[in-house]
Each structure stands twice: as structure tokens, then as C-alpha cells.
Write an enzyme that holds these catalytic residues in place. Structure first.
Site, PDB file in Angstrom:
ATOM      1  N   ARG A  96      16.162  61.839  38.954  1.00  0.00           N
ATOM      2  CA  ARG A  96      15.855  62.394  37.635  1.00  0.00           C
ATOM      3  C   ARG A  96      16.560  63.745  37.491  1.00  0.00           C
ATOM      4  O   ARG A  96      16.940  64.367  38.481  1.00  0.00           O
ATOM      5  CB  ARG A  96      14.351  62.577  37.468  1.00  0.00           C
ATOM      6  N   ASP A  97      16.718  64.191  36.240  1.00  0.00           N
ATOM      7  CA  ASP A  97      17.362  65.487  36.000  1.00  0.00           C
ATOM      8  C   ASP A  97      16.324  66.603  36.068  1.00  0.00           C
ATOM      9  O   ASP A  97      16.116  67.355  35.119  1.00  0.00           O
ATOM     10  CB  ASP A  97      18.066  65.486  34.640  1.00  0.00           C
ATOM     11  N   VAL A  98      15.676  66.721  37.216  1.00  0.00           N
ATOM     12  CA  VAL A  98      14.656  67.759  37.421  1.00  0.00           C
ATOM     13  C   VAL A  98      14.871  68.401  38.793  1.00  0.00           C
ATOM     14  O   VAL A  98      13.937  68.572  39.565  1.00  0.00           O
ATOM     15  CB  VAL A  98      13.224  67.195  37.294  1.00  0.00           C
TER      16      VAL A  98
END
Length: 287
Positions: free
Chosen positions: A67-69
Site C-alpha cells: 500500500r502507499d502508506v
């Protein structure tokens, strides 16, 4: 449905990708950078005729199953960068997130990007832990001096060998136009070669207003949300570069879903075999 024939339009070998990227960014002509996320998408962008690539952080994360986290690190970015450079030979502007730490993180990241094929890096002024601009509430921004110190660290480490783009999220964070102009001035003073002004609005009014008022450095935009704005409006406002940050990934996801759903439903390739890339136009044909 008949499949359209893809005709390669490569621009040929580039002797100095960093100089080429710098020239493209500073050119009065509007340049389009295509977002890519791996060697294959970079090669396809090259064959389509794009002159430069945006190495999209969120899309690279997605392609790796993250994920883009902040699940993907800058070392993941380095690994993908090398494959993209080898596959395309194009200038690559890397999405450096918010710099991956204090002054030491951005300095090391930038040096490694340069060693592994990047021609430039873009970092943004959101606070850690960073969230994708398209998700959640308005992101808090870093202090101007703190972010400027990261820009200076990158410039000290790479000099003019790496194009440095500073991205401000002031409009997305709700800080307003004056804050965006103030931050752009500070980042120019810190050594940025260009400013990426970002907006989450469906209309380009704020971005166009910024571009008409701020003329110190080349301006880049990523119109994921205000994509309906005609390109001529960006050019007339003095914007130098348009980055199509995630369209390759989104197209790939849509295409894969269509193929998977058809095969699951029909238990065969069937008609979908006529709509995907031909066997003789597969990955082997791209190198």
C-alpha cells in the site's frame, strides 16, 4: 472489438539523460512525462514516444504488492529504478516521497537514485507519516525550514547531476494560494530546479492561478483530478510539464480485471484473446 495496431515511436538513444530532463523541464514547449512503475511499463512508454518518465511511488508500491502508506522503502524504489532505466533509456524523474527521513535519508536516497539510473528526484512537503494525497483528510505539511533543509541536503549530495523538483501540497492541505507561493519561493531559494504544484480539485483554477503568478522556476503539474482541463490552458499559464502519474497503472488494472473476469466467466480465453496484445507483441518484443 478490433485491436488497434501499436506503432513504436521511440525517440532514439539519449546520451545524457540528466541534461535531457533538465532541458525538457526548462523548455518553453509543454512536455508530457508518462508515469511508469516497472521495466515493462517504462519500455512501453519509450516505444510510445514519451521523452521522459515519472517513476510513480504509489504505483511502484502497488506493483510490489504494498500500500502507499510507507510500506515500500526507498531501497525498493532504487531496485525498480534500475530496471526502468535499463528497459527504456529515458530520463527518469523519481518520486522520492517526502524524502524518507531527515537530512540524511534524502541525501543518501538521492545519491543512490543517481547511481542507479535516475535523472531527477521530486520530494514533497507533507509531514511523516505520509499518506497518499488522494486519500483521507487534508495532510499536515512540514515546516518550511525543515523541508528546505532536505532540499539543500539533496543538492549538496548531487549538485547539478540530479534534477531536483520540490512538490508543495499547500493547495491540497487547504493552506491557500499565498502559502503555496511562499513555499515555492523558499524551495527555490533552497536549490530546487522546478516546482510541482499539486491540487486535488476537479478544476484547475487554483493551479492555473499559481502558474500565472509564480515565474521563478519551471512549473510541473499532475492533473489526475482536473484531467478535463484542456492542455492549451496549462501551456498558456506558463506550465512547463504535465505528469501523467498513474494512468499506466490504472489502465493495467482495468485491463487485467477485464481479462480475468472474462476467463473466469467463460472458462476460456475466448474473445478476450482478440483484444489483448498479440503473442508476437508480448514482452519479448519490447527489448
Amino acid at each position: 472489438m478490433d485491436q488497434k495496431v501499436f506503432v513504436p515511436k521511440s525517440i532514439g538513444a539519449i546520451e545524457d539523460p540528466t541534461k535531457s530532463l533538465r532541458d525538457l523541464i526548462s523548455s518553453p514547449d509543454l512536455t508530457h512525462l508518462m508515469g511508469a512503475h516497472d521495466g515493462l511499463s517504462a519500455a512501453v512508454a519509450m516505444q510510445a514516444g514519451f521523452k521522459a518518465i515519472w517513476a510513480s511511488g504509489p504505483c511502484i508500491s502497488k506493483s510490489l504488492g504494498y500500500r502507499d502508506v510507507k510500506e515500500a522503502s526507498w531501497t525498493h524504489l532504487i531496485e525498480v529504478m534500475e530496471r526502468m532505466a535499463d528497459a527504456s533509456g529515458l530520463p527518469i524523474l523519481a518520486d522520492g516521497d517526502s524524502g524518507f527521513g531527515n537530512m540524511n535519508g534524502p541525501r543518501l536516497m538521492a545519491a543512490k537514485l543517481l547511481q542507479h539510473g535516475a535523472s531527477g528526484v521530486c520530494i514533497d512537503d507533507k509531514s511523516f507519516p505520509k499518506m497518499n494525497s488522494s486519500v483521507g483528510n487534508r495532510p499536515p505539511l512540514d515546516d518550511i525550514e525543515k523541508f528546505s533543509s532536505r532540499l539543500k541536503a539533496i543538492k549538496d549530495a548531487t549538485g547539478n547531476d540530479l534534477v531536483l523538483v520540490a512538490r508543495t501540497e499547500a493547495l491540497i492541505a487547504g493552506y491557500g494560494l499565498e502559502a503555496a507561493l511562499l513555499r515555492a519561493d523558499a524551495y527555490a531559494n533552497a536549490g530546487a530546479d522546478a516546482i510541482l504544484i499539486h491540487s486535488g480539485e476537479a478544476k484547475a483554477h487554483d493551479v492555473l492561478t499559481f502558474a500565472k503568478e509564480w515565474k521563478r522556476l519551471p512549473i510541473m503539474i499532475a492533473p489526475s483530478n482536473y484531467y478535463r482541463t484542456v492542455i492549451s490552458a496549462h501551456h498558456e499559464a506558463g506550465i512547463s510539464n504535465v505528469i501523467w502519474v498513474n494512468h499506466a497503472m490504472r489502465a493495467a488494472i482495468a485491463g487485467m480485471r477485464a481479462a480475468y473476469n472474462w476467463i473466469i466467466a467463460e472458462a476460456s480465453a475466448g474473445q478476450i484473446g482478440q483484444e489483448v496484445a498479440k503473442l508476437d507483441d508480448g514482452p519479448a518484443a519490447l527489448w
